[in-house]
Design a protein around this motif. Structure first.
Motif, mmCIF file in Angstrom:
data_model
loop_
_atom_site.group_PDB
_atom_site.id
_atom_site.type_symbol
_atom_site.label_atom_id
_atom_site.label_comp_id
_atom_site.label_asym_id
_atom_site.label_seq_id
_atom_site.Cartn_x
_atom_site.Cartn_y
_atom_site.Cartn_z
ATOM 1 N N THR A 38 -19.645 -73.091 -46.923
ATOM 2 C CA THR A 38 -18.923 -71.835 -46.802
ATOM 3 C C THR A 38 -17.603 -71.954 -47.562
ATOM 4 N N HIS A 49 -19.770 -65.883 -45.394
ATOM 5 C CA HIS A 49 -19.990 -66.662 -46.614
ATOM 6 C C HIS A 49 -20.712 -67.976 -46.362
ATOM 7 N N HIS A 65 -23.779 -70.498 -45.920
ATOM 8 C CA HIS A 65 -25.127 -70.633 -46.468
ATOM 9 C C HIS A 65 -25.720 -71.954 -45.997
ATOM 10 N N ILE A 80 -28.135 -74.832 -46.723
ATOM 11 C CA ILE A 80 -28.635 -75.341 -47.999
ATOM 12 C C ILE A 80 -29.442 -76.612 -47.759
ATOM 13 N N PRO A 117 -24.185 -71.892 -54.003
ATOM 14 C CA PRO A 117 -24.388 -70.456 -54.243
ATOM 15 C C PRO A 117 -23.319 -69.853 -55.160
#
Length: 144
Positions: free
Chosen positions: A36, A78, A80, A82, A93
């Motif tokens: 993030t 924000h 993600h 992964i 990202p």
């Protein structure tokens, strides 16, 4: 107990935005991580257990103040999850690369229980300015 993510390594992103994680960090990170936005215009990468702990702290913040709501909102919006691929790479990202101003060269820095990914030039500038204030920083932090 924080994990021992420490050290600083320079890496490059490939044309798809992937980077190889430093071998020293891979075992402690597990199979997937959560990335993030970081507070200082970097990407913060959490191993799953540390993300869960951080998420608990975010959820425990009072929702009665706009600062708490806004901080929680912007960090979670924000975030993600992964996967780390078989070659030890993660895809950073585009949204996070844009936020952190990340170009091709990055600095991957251990920060105890998490990693930070910085644009290499931005990290060097931040690090150099911090060195000038190191004594003042140390005096302002209790228990060091």
């Amino acid at each position: 107990m924080p994990v021992g993510l420490q050290g600083s390594y320079t890496h490059k992103l490939d044309s798809k935005g992937r980077m190889v994680l430093p071998a020293r960090f891979r075992e402690e990170l597990g199979q997937s991580v959560v990335a993030t936005i970081g507070i200082e215009r970097c990407v913060t990468v959490y191993p799953q257990p540390q993300w869960e702990a951080f998420l608990g702290r975010l959820e425990a913040m009072s929702s009665s103040t706009s600062k708490s709501r806004n901080l929680r909102r912007i960090i979670l919006a924000h975030a993600h999850e992964i996967e780390i691929d078989g070659m030890g790479r993660i895809l950073v990202p585009q949204q996070l690369r844009d936020y952190a101003g990340i170009g091709q060269e990055v600095s991957v820095n251990g920060n105890g229980d998490k990693l930070e990914i910085w644009d290499k030039a931005a990290w060097e500038s931040y690090r150099d300015s911090s060195w000038e204030d190191l004594r003042e920083l140390a005096e302002g932090v209790e228990g060091i």
